[in-house]
Design an enzyme around this catalytic site. Sequence first.
Site, PDB file in Angstrom:
ATOM      1  N   HIS A  97       0.823  -1.218   0.000  1.00  0.00           N
ATOM      2  CA  HIS A  97       0.000   0.000   0.000  1.00  0.00           C
ATOM      3  C   HIS A  97       0.857   1.268   0.000  1.00  0.00           C
ATOM      4  CE1 HIS A  97      -3.034   2.966   0.921  1.00  0.00           C
ATOM      5  NE2 HIS A  97      -2.465   3.232   2.079  1.00  0.00           N
ATOM      6  N   HIS A 121       3.891   6.978   5.685  1.00  0.00           N
ATOM      7  CA  HIS A 121       2.687   7.673   6.150  1.00  0.00           C
ATOM      8  C   HIS A 121       1.821   6.846   7.097  1.00  0.00           C
ATOM      9  CE1 HIS A 121       0.528   5.470   2.915  1.00  0.00           C
ATOM     10  NE2 HIS A 121      -0.568   5.735   3.609  1.00  0.00           N
ATOM     11  N   GLU A 125       0.841   5.404  12.604  1.00  0.00           N
ATOM     12  CA  GLU A 125      -0.541   5.030  12.901  1.00  0.00           C
ATOM     13  C   GLU A 125      -0.680   3.533  13.193  1.00  0.00           C
ATOM     14  OE1 GLU A 125      -4.758   4.837  10.428  1.00  0.00           O
ATOM     15  OE2 GLU A 125      -3.284   6.377   9.925  1.00  0.00           O
ATOM     16  N   ASP A 126       0.071   2.691  12.477  1.00  0.00           N
ATOM     17  CA  ASP A 126      -0.171   1.251  12.537  1.00  0.00           C
ATOM     18  C   ASP A 126       0.976   0.433  13.126  1.00  0.00           C
ATOM     19  OD1 ASP A 126      -2.672   1.508  11.428  1.00  0.00           O
ATOM     20  OD2 ASP A 126      -1.949   1.338   9.376  1.00  0.00           O
ATOM     21  N   ASP A 186      -3.294   8.543  -1.107  1.00  0.00           N
ATOM     22  CA  ASP A 186      -3.670   7.416  -0.244  1.00  0.00           C
ATOM     23  C   ASP A 186      -5.109   6.989  -0.520  1.00  0.00           C
ATOM     24  OD1 ASP A 186      -3.419   5.696   2.266  1.00  0.00           O
ATOM     25  OD2 ASP A 186      -5.041   7.052   2.844  1.00  0.00           O
ATOM     26  N   ASP A 314     -19.047  14.621 -28.456  1.00  0.00           N
ATOM     27  CA  ASP A 314     -19.224  14.533 -27.008  1.00  0.00           C
ATOM     28  C   ASP A 314     -18.175  13.665 -26.333  1.00  0.00           C
ATOM     29  OD1 ASP A 314     -21.449  16.097 -27.315  1.00  0.00           O
ATOM     30  OD2 ASP A 314     -22.873  14.432 -27.263  1.00  0.00           O
TER      31      ASP A 314
END
Length: 762
Positions: A97, A121, A125-126, A186, A314
Amino acid sequence: MTIEAGQPLAGQPTSARQAGPRRPLGGLGRAALGRAGRAALLATGRPPVPDALEPLVQAHRRHHPQADLGLLGRAYRLAEASHRGQKRKSGEPYITHPLAVTMILAQLGAGTTTLVASLLHDTVEDTELTLEQVAEGFGPEVAYLVDGVTKLEKVDFGAAAEAETFRKMLVATGDDVRVMVIKLADRLHNMRTIRHMKPASQARIAKVTRDVLIPLAERLGIQVLKAELEDIVFATLHPEEHTRTRALLGRHEAGPDTLLAPFAHSLARQLGEAGIAAEVTVRPRHCVSLHRVLLKRAAAPGPDGKPQGPQPADFGRLLVVVEENADCYAVLGELHTCWTPLPGEFKDFVAAPKFNLYQSLHTAVALAGGEVVEVLVRTRRMHEVAETGVVALGDPRQPGTGGDQGRDELDRTDPARPGWLSRLLEWQQETPDPDAFWSALTADLAGDREITVVTERGETLQLRAGATCVDAAYLLGEETGHRCIGARVNGRLAALSTVLHDGDRVAILTEEAAGPAPEWLAHARTPAARLAIERWLADHPADQPPRRPVVRTGPSAGQPAPPDRPAAAGRPAAPVVVADRPGVPVRLARCCTPVPPDEIAGYPIRGGAVAVHRAGCPAGERMRADGRGALEVGWRPGGAPAGGYRATLRAEALNRPRLLADLTAAISAEGVGIVSAEVEPPQELRVRHTYTVELPDPAALAAVLRAMLRVSGVYDVERPHAPAGGGPGRPPAGAAAPEEMGMTGARPACDHHGEFTAGPRR
């Protein structure tokens, strides 16, 4: 530019983390993690670039050939060690990720610092990695970016965690826009793999992306990212419509291009003959863009009255890229000379860039067969900024990067702190409640564009589309907004509810004793204005008067007038002379209240009397139309009616406290008596006062008019006639006029001005 949908090194990771207790590494303990982290931070003998980083390095070097690859290698090793053992729901290693997010940013052209922060990043947090460790290994700038995108824990904030996380990110973005750029990348990768989420979670994430992230991508000018997010959200929330639109796109792409490609070749040949160096390409529409065009087609009936189907034009537009700004206008000249331009389709965003720094010339031309083709013209630098927005400007905190290249010396925009972001940060401080903040945020981001207005003092105001004069007043300052009583737009007086448009010239009129009314909340379009008004109303409950009723004194429409006063001794009874009818009774009409030296006309009425009207009075004209011949009349020198001349005066004003008292005081100060007064209920903050006054001398009329005009808030004073249509007081044809029955005329309401007319007060 097209961001690749997937990378060989990343596989197809999912957007959700695997459920279960948070662990720093799969089978490693806290001590082992510390050793692994320190080894990654201090490693110097390993190859500078791991094999997994090779695709990312190649993409990064295309934009930054001199990038510090060793720094990227250290960041990757630390991220890989920190996330080791963690997996996404698809079962793939979690490191895929941050690698995919960093690849997106590398393709956009982000700087090395941004890529390092992107790789790290999710570590704080993890994992057990701390911000202090990140700052120690990579510096405070990287640590700030990582902290900016780190989510707040639900354990601490509960249901408000998402709203407070966005508030935290916005505050961090106020100091460095790269925080939001990383967040957008992200979210893009998470949206690419959203199919692995539960349906309910997919819908929730897609709606937040639609309401918040996509508008933020638009405001930061990152169009390539915004377009892909829009398509994924469209597919998630409206799968059937997305499938139909994609099928239509597929059928068009499978067939030959018989319109846009040939026209592109013709235009390129014409520009070559004119000596203009340019690249002409066909720019296909993405799915959501085509869907919007199809909706417009369906809503507009064709020549046969039926909804129109899709046209070949279009499916795309032509993009012309040139070298210099002047070449943009040279291309425009060739286009409009060789093909027929459509009126109203030309937009110059080169001379007046959009709020997100976008610059291009937009036009549309009709081809020989009647087809209409849209054409965009821009320079290479404009194209880069149009595609990647603030990313193309480089790292804002590093001099000499792309942020300083190509900048006009007169350009006062701050890419690191856009105006819309500054305003957003101002009002978010006033909304501690998470729900109120979230509602205000989504409402503020709902406007997909901004407008620029200029004050009469030369100040430039950036407002969201649909903003009103109330919003402009509060943008000039909270005190200015509170004291606002009206506005002048493009030189003409306007209500506070007036919607402003791009390029308008506005002036805010203020009054010291004024204050906002609850009705202003209906006109405020920006959260800053709404919050300021609500706060003032909460602090001043006693200052909110009830809705002002109609105030009438003396005779009004349809009511009998009091009998005339007896003539004073020595004063002539007849102020008007009627030719060939000496001594005939004369009545000055109450509908138009003639006063010398008005031009007048006389009409015979019952009892042998003569009604005298001002020339052009609708009531007199009706009498003439009913067969009553006009009589020759004139003012008697030195004559005056018993009790003096009566005049009806109407003041148009901006509503404010004490206006009635100030107007009556101004009239009385001129030695003039007020016979009757009528105050109509305010409409859009404007109010109309109508007075019938008794003049001691005709010369006093001009002085009274000037005195009324000097009252603060009054912008026009006139002497009205009766309504042209007669209104409720109009008698049927052949019936007696109101003057014959001793009644006042209908309430003055028409726009005919008398001898003294005043414009807006300046």
